[in-house]
Design a protein around this motif. Structure first.
Motif, mmCIF file in Angstrom:
data_model
loop_
_atom_site.group_PDB
_atom_site.id
_atom_site.type_symbol
_atom_site.label_atom_id
_atom_site.label_comp_id
_atom_site.label_asym_id
_atom_site.label_seq_id
_atom_site.Cartn_x
_atom_site.Cartn_y
_atom_site.Cartn_z
ATOM 1 N N ASN A 1 81.922 16.369 25.072
ATOM 2 C CA ASN A 1 81.182 17.037 24.782
ATOM 3 C C ASN A 1 79.703 16.974 24.829
ATOM 4 O O ASN A 1 78.831 17.774 25.350
ATOM 5 C CB ASN A 1 81.322 17.546 23.257
ATOM 6 N N ASN B 1 78.778 16.948 28.905
ATOM 7 C CA ASN B 1 79.008 18.178 29.464
ATOM 8 C C ASN B 1 77.402 18.900 29.581
ATOM 9 O O ASN B 1 77.261 20.022 30.176
ATOM 10 C CB ASN B 1 79.650 19.089 28.854
ATOM 11 N N VAL B 2 76.495 18.629 28.616
ATOM 12 C CA VAL B 2 75.334 19.204 28.531
ATOM 13 C C VAL B 2 74.044 18.698 28.579
ATOM 14 O O VAL B 2 72.960 18.860 28.834
ATOM 15 C CB VAL B 2 75.203 19.868 27.054
#
Length: 241
Positions: free
Chosen positions: A43, A46-47
């Protein structure tokens, strides 16, 4: 494979869990099903473009980050990825993980591969490659790198010079992922961990992966409170190893 959408194939978690395998703790290959710590890490990856991990032993982050970057490399044309190990043994292990991901992927979705050397795997059809390197004197110099994994930075020699070269090799929107157990207070990894430097910092102690019963067995087996605190409890030591 015809009924799988492109969106699903571009999702690293879906791709790795459905199309690749890893070596288990017992002999043989097993599906790469992410544990809770690995899911949480994905998570973040991904950013975020700059990530530091402070982690306990044997939670599976080398496999997770290698898998994430393997997927990113084979799905993004023109990508150069470097996996940089603390020593030659770890470098060989990272290369073995990449080969296992590739070998266990169904042939219908596997990109064409070319082995240029024991340190490089290239995918000529998409002009992408993965470099697997030890943390040697000139690591990163002369390259343009879009994704980099640095393992066990807290134990690198001449870490400042090597880190400067790597930072200069990775563009602003590229990824640098640093994963390490803690070592001494005051070394480069500790200073970077404590600084406000744009890196997203994630902590993964033993409680992410082990039960109380499992960790108590490990604690007794190690029989060294300082070493246990360092390698499983995320504590920096006042002096080096």
């Amino acid at each position: 494979m015809k009924d799988i959408s492109l969106e699903r194939l571009l999702d690293p978690k879906f791709y790795l869990e459905n199309f690749t395998k890893i070596k288990g703790k017992t002999p043989g290959l097993i599906p790469f099903i992410l544990n809770e710590a690995q899911k949480d890490l994905f998570n973040t990856l991904n950013v975020a473009s700059r990530v530091m991990l402070l982690k306990a032993r044997q939670i599976g982050f080398s496999s997770a980050v290698t898998g994430f970057l393997y997927h990113k490399t084979i799905t993004t044309p023109g990508t150069n990825t470097a996996l940089i190990g603390y020593n030659s043994d770890l470098t060989a292990e990272l290369l073995d993980k990449v080969k296992t991901f590739y070998r266990t992927t169904p042939e219908s979705i596997r990109p064409q591969i070319q082995y240029n050397s024991k340190y490089e795997i290239s995918f000529p059809a998409i002009d992408s490659k993965i470099l697997v390197l030890p943390s040697s004197e000139n690591v990163g110099r002369g390259y343009t790198l879009h994704n980099v994994l640095l393992t066990e930075l807290a134990f690198w020699e001449k870490a400042e010079e090597k880190m400067l070269a790597i930072e200069n090799a990775v563009p602003k929107d590229g990824k640098i992922i640093i994963e390490s157990t803690p070592n001494a207070i005051g070394n480069l990894y500790h200073r970077m961990w404590m600084a406000d430097n744009g890196y997203v910092k994630k902590q993964y102690g033993w409680w992410w992966h082990y039960t109380e019963e499992e960790i108590e067995i490990i604690r007794r087996r190690i029989n060294n409170p300082m070493r246990f605190a360092q390698e499983y409890g995320l504590e920096f030591l006042s002096s080096g190893r």
